[in-house]
Design a protein around this motif. Structure first.
Motif, PDB file in Angstrom:
ATOM      1  N   UNK A  35     -23.460 -34.663  15.831  1.00 43.88           N
ATOM      2  CA  UNK A  35     -24.728 -35.394  15.725  1.00 43.88           C
ATOM      3  C   UNK A  35     -24.444 -36.882  15.936  1.00 43.88           C
ATOM      4  N   UNK A  36     -24.889 -37.394  17.039  1.00 42.20           N
ATOM      5  CA  UNK A  36     -24.602 -38.799  17.350  1.00 42.20           C
ATOM      6  C   UNK A  36     -25.676 -39.716  16.786  1.00 42.20           C
ATOM      7  N   UNK A  51     -19.827 -41.531  11.274  1.00 45.51           N
ATOM      8  CA  UNK A  51     -18.605 -41.209  12.000  1.00 45.51           C
ATOM      9  C   UNK A  51     -18.295 -39.722  11.857  1.00 45.51           C
ATOM     10  N   UNK A  52     -18.455 -39.208  10.633  1.00 45.68           N
ATOM     11  CA  UNK A  52     -18.235 -37.780  10.376  1.00 45.68           C
ATOM     12  C   UNK A  52     -19.273 -36.937  11.117  1.00 45.68           C
ATOM     13  N   UNK A  53     -20.544 -37.373  11.079  1.00 49.08           N
ATOM     14  CA  UNK A  53     -21.609 -36.642  11.764  1.00 49.08           C
ATOM     15  C   UNK A  53     -21.284 -36.450  13.235  1.00 49.08           C
ATOM     16  N   UNK A  54     -20.777 -37.488  13.851  1.00 47.33           N
ATOM     17  CA  UNK A  54     -20.469 -37.423  15.270  1.00 47.33           C
ATOM     18  C   UNK A  54     -19.214 -36.604  15.539  1.00 47.33           C
ATOM     19  N   UNK A  55     -18.157 -36.853  14.766  1.00 44.51           N
ATOM     20  CA  UNK A  55     -16.855 -36.242  15.039  1.00 44.51           C
ATOM     21  C   UNK A  55     -16.814 -34.766  14.646  1.00 44.51           C
ATOM     22  N   UNK A  56     -17.402 -34.441  13.503  1.00 42.74           N
ATOM     23  CA  UNK A  56     -17.308 -33.068  12.980  1.00 42.74           C
ATOM     24  C   UNK A  56     -18.473 -32.195  13.432  1.00 42.74           C
ATOM     25  N   UNK A  82     -16.758 -29.963   0.885  1.00 42.52           N
ATOM     26  CA  UNK A  82     -17.737 -30.654   1.731  1.00 42.52           C
ATOM     27  C   UNK A  82     -18.926 -29.741   2.017  1.00 42.52           C
ATOM     28  N   UNK A  83     -20.168 -30.181   1.704  1.00 48.06           N
ATOM     29  CA  UNK A  83     -21.347 -29.360   2.046  1.00 48.06           C
ATOM     30  C   UNK A  83     -21.456 -29.193   3.560  1.00 48.06           C
ATOM     31  N   UNK A  84     -21.897 -28.015   3.974  1.00 53.13           N
ATOM     32  CA  UNK A  84     -22.111 -27.767   5.401  1.00 53.13           C
ATOM     33  C   UNK A  84     -23.469 -28.346   5.786  1.00 53.13           C
ATOM     34  N   UNK A  85     -23.479 -29.219   6.778  1.00 49.96           N
ATOM     35  CA  UNK A  85     -24.707 -29.917   7.169  1.00 49.96           C
ATOM     36  C   UNK A  85     -25.405 -29.188   8.305  1.00 49.96           C
ATOM     37  N   UNK A  86     -26.719 -29.178   8.231  1.00 53.60           N
ATOM     38  CA  UNK A  86     -27.556 -28.554   9.256  1.00 53.60           C
ATOM     39  C   UNK A  86     -28.357 -29.632   9.981  1.00 53.60           C
ATOM     40  N   UNK A 143     -29.559 -33.455   8.966  1.00 53.02           N
ATOM     41  CA  UNK A 143     -29.403 -34.586   9.876  1.00 53.02           C
ATOM     42  C   UNK A 143     -30.704 -35.360  10.010  1.00 53.02           C
ATOM     43  N   UNK A 144     -31.809 -34.655  10.194  1.00 54.12           N
ATOM     44  CA  UNK A 144     -33.107 -35.322  10.338  1.00 54.12           C
ATOM     45  C   UNK A 144     -33.522 -36.021   9.039  1.00 54.12           C
ATOM     46  N   UNK A 145     -33.190 -35.380   7.908  1.00 51.90           N
ATOM     47  CA  UNK A 145     -33.509 -36.008   6.619  1.00 51.90           C
ATOM     48  C   UNK A 145     -32.746 -37.322   6.461  1.00 51.90           C
TER      49      UNK A 145
END
Length: 795
Positions: free
Chosen positions: A149-150, A141-146, A189-193, A197-199
């Motif tokens: 990344x769907x 949910x966070x990946x998509x909203x923030x 919160x760590x900044x995601x790349x 996401x792929x990992x």
């Protein structure tokens, strides 16, 4: 305000700090306060709402203290009333809720009535949703909203809510509307790349990784959501009925009866079935257990005429194969002069019933599905239509069962059973005698299924290590020899006849030789042999006639070839002879030891030769007919297995000097403490574990010898050590006692305590690995006696 807080709130970590906020509603109302909306019907009410929220900034800013939901009940109701329109309150099943915690605080009237009807002790919890799954779903949910990344991991939420009125269970699927929510990242919160996401996409089940990328409480959720429930009881029951029919088993009828009770909302609905053959005669003899039927009254046989069934049932059910409904059994009895069928129904407190005929096979067998209620008109010609989607499923299941039944009836014991281990042969003789006795009076008699319940498994193997590599190296050496010999013949021919074709052929053979020395790929051997047969051997026929000297060279080449296979088969033969020698020695030794072990207590044993030897044993009360089983025999057999494994290690070590190809074995024992059932599979002519729960044991057996030690690339099974795999610590304690005993005999050495990498379908396995102390002059006749084993167990 009614507030329902799920257990998930208190027990589950989330990457989100959950804060209730009505900020999105505030923004909506604030919009309609603008002068441009002065004539809009919402303008006046919107101004009042904004004033209300300004007086209570917590409603806008957000709060995590859920007690404030009660404090601001009146204000929250006013804010949310537009989302709960009054005309739909008795129709929609809807509530305002906090996502991922399922804490709900405003309900439609219908939802409140459903919860009230469920009882005071009912807790609204999601079905079959693990804590880790909820955490990961929050992360997506966070990946998509923030981050944009769907990830589509949407799983429908289901609530199972009892219906207090009918005493049955209702099943609801939910949808969630998150339009009134917002998520922001905290400074922690760590900044995601995209790399992160792929990992994550490749590690869905690695909860530790998800928590590393999304630490608990590292994001802030503000807002609320709307959940809507939809009654899917019919769909759920249809799915469950299909699953139960596929699973089968002795509890099938109770399971299906429970399904149909929920399906019809009749808490005391009854389900039965019967199977009739020879339906065109006067006697209908059932092929199934009479206790499964509601209409036969456990009788041996019934007359298929008007003395039992009425003419309408005879015509519609047994001849036309159409469904028959009796909505009021008492009224039916008056119309039929209280025939035996109506008397039997009323005696069994059945006041309405549905009879569904299903033609089982082409030979006239008929299955009759019986659905009954103790009240008149609970089942009727209207609600029979609810079964339209279910009846085809029953038809498929009945036909499949009938076909399997007929297949069993068509063969005798000689056609169904292969060679049987002596410990269980008595059970097959018993089944065969029963079958042939029944055939005297009943042509439809069938063989019993051979099942042994509550038996304890033991599995072991002595596997030749590196067998695939050794085999490939042998093939490689043989091909190298063959190609080198071919080059020698061509070189000598070139000296006699200076033909360019010889040089060209030598180049091609040399190219193959270089490739072989580098390593073999699939199909290389076939391609090389095809090349030799197509291109080289015709030239050899020519060379053979040039001179006597060249003829001898060709003969040297041809004499090195195996006469049957037409290839050089020297190293492979040495390897296979060594494997055969080792397999035969190990198998013979194990078979002889087994004859002695059977004297302890009869148990089932089966052995297989592969690249090494593996075996299964099962011990328990049901295996033997005349002796009483005690756990002492299981412990004794486990110690016997460990001691025998040690002796097989020594035997393999001793035989290395007799083998042309040096081979070593690695030994493994799998410990499983829970009793299980084994069943003779008629199609495979062998025993196998019975039941879905026991499949995990079979999966572990097939994969465990490829397991690595956790955190390393080291295989568990290695030469010179015995690996003992287990999952329960009590098993390790038991085997340490046995190891200590054999250490006292100077047979075993140092123990290693290991954890194993997770296998597909099996995790959490551990192992003891113990060093083998080889005897220089091993003697198979000098082993620990039975009395020694018994004394050790009793100690």
């Amino acid at each position: 305000m009614k507030i329902i807080e799920s257990k998930l709130v208190a027990e589950t970590d989330l990457p989100l700090q959950l804060n209730v906020s009505f900020n999105k509603i505030f923004d909506l109302f604030k919009k309609y306060t603008d002068i441009e909306y002065a004539k809009h019907p919402y303008h006046s009410s919107a101004k009042k709402m904004v004033q209300l929220i300004n007086k209570h900034p917590e409603l806008n800013n957000g709060f995590s203290d859920y007690s404030l939901l009660e404090k601001y009940k009146e204000q929250i109701d006013l804010l949310l009333n537009p989302l709960f329109p009054e005309p739909l309150l008795l129709n929609e099943i809807k509530a305002a809720s906090i996502p991922f915690s399922f804490t709900s605080f405003k309900f439609s009237n219908r939802f409140e009535n459903i919860l009230k009807n469920a009882g005071d002790n009912f807790e609204l919890n999601v079905r079959n949703f693990e804590d880790d799954s909820m955490y990961i779903m929050a992360c997506t949910f966070i990946l998509s909203y923030v981050y944009g990344f769907n990830v589509d991991v949407k799983r429908p939420f289901y609530f199972d809510i009892p219906d207090g009125t009918t005493g049955t269970m209702k099943y609801y699927r939910t949808t969630f509307n998150a339009d009134f929510s917002d998520i922001t990242a905290t400074k922690d919160a760590p900044i995601l790349t995209e790399k992160d996401f792929k990992e994550l996409l490749n590690n869905f089940d690695n909860i530790a990784l998800w928590k590393e990328k999304f630490p608990p409480n590292s994001y802030i959720f503000k807002g609320f959501g709307l959940i809507s429930l939809f009654d899917v009881t019919s769909e759920e029951m249809l799915s469950s009925i299909k699953a139960n029919l596929l699973e089968g088993g002795k509890d099938l009828i109770p399971k299906l009866q429970s399904n149909l009770r929920d399906f019809y909302s009749i808490k005391d609905l009854k389900l039965g079935y019967s199977i009739f053959d020879n339906i065109n005669t006067k006697i209908c003899e059932t092929q199934v257990n009479k206790s499964n039927s509601l209409i036969l009254n456990h009788g041996t046989e019934i007359n298929c005429d008007s003395t039992y069934f009425c003419n309408s049932i005879m015509q519609k059910v047994f001849k036309d194969h159409e469904t028959f409904i009796i909505s009021d059994v008492a009224e039916y009895g008056l119309k039929t002069n209280n025939n035996l069928f109506s008397q039997n129904l009323q005696k069994n407190n059945i006041q309405s019933i549905i009879l569904i005929p299903i033609k089982a096979t082409d030979n006239g067998d008929l299955a009759l599905l019986e659905i009954a209620s103790p009240r008149a008109y609970d089942l009727n010609s209207v609600n029979i239509n609810k079964l339209k989607d279910i009846i085809p499923v029953f038809e498929v299941a009945v036909k499949r069962t009938s076909e399997e039944h007929q297949n069993i009836l068509e063969a005798t014991i000689q056609e169904n059973y292969t060679s049987i281990h002596s410990s269980v042969k008595w059970r097959f003789y018993e089944a065969a005698e029963k079958y042939h006795a029944a055939r005297q009076n009943n042509s439809n008699a069938k063989l019993d299924e051979i099942v042994f319940n509550e038996v304890y498994p033991l599995f072991g193997q002595s596997d030749i290590k590196g067998s695939s590599t050794a085999r490939n190296e042998a093939i490689q050496e043989d091909l190298t020899t063959q190609l080198t010999l071919a080059i020698t013949v061509l070189k000598d021919a070139c000296k006699t006849e200076r033909l360019p074709i010889y040089n060209e052929l030598m180049f091609r053979v040399s190219s193959y030789l270089i490739d072989v020395k580098k390593g073999l790929n699939a199909g290389d051997e076939i391609n090389i042999l095809d090349f030799l047969g197509r291109e080289i051997y015709p030239v050899f026929n020519h060379i053979n006639n040039i001179s006597t000297e060249l003829s001898k060279k060709v003969s040297v080449y041809m004499n090195r070839l195996d006469k049957d296979l037409n290839v050089v088969y020297e190293k492979r033969k040495e390897y296979e002879n060594s494997v055969t020698l080792l397999n035969d020695k190990l198998a013979q030794f194990l078979d002889n030891k087994q004859k002695q072990a059977q004297e302890m207590f009869p148990h089932y044993f089966e052995r297989y030769k592969t690249d090494g030897v593996e075996y299964n044993m099962y011990i328990g009360q049901t295996i033997t007919k005349n002796r009483k089983f005690d756990s002492l025999y299981l412990y004794n057999l486990r110690l016997w297995q460990l001691q025998t494994t040690y002796e097989m290690e020594n035997l393999a070590f001793y035989e290395r000097k007799n083998m042309q190809h040096d081979l070593q074995v690695a030994s493994l024992i799998l410990v499983h403490s829970n009793a299980m059932a084994i069943k003779f599979r008629m199609d495979e002519k062998q025993f196998d574990v019975d039941g879905a729960y026991n499949i995990r044991y079979e999966i572990i057996k097939k994969r465990i010898d490829k397991a690595n030690i956790k955190g390393t690339n080291e295989r568990l099974t290695v030469p010179g050590k015995i690996a003992i795999v287990y999952s329960q610590d009590k098993d390790a304690i038991e085997y340490i006692k046995y190891i200590n005993y054999l250490q006292s005999k100077n047979q075993l050495g140092k123990i290693e305590f290991l954890e194993l990498e997770d296998l597909q379908g099996a995790s959490g396995l551990k192992a003891l690995r113990v060093e083998v102390k080889y005897q220089e002059n091993f003697d198979v006749n000098k082993t620990i006696t039975f009395n020694d084993l018994i004394k050790e167990i009793e100690a």
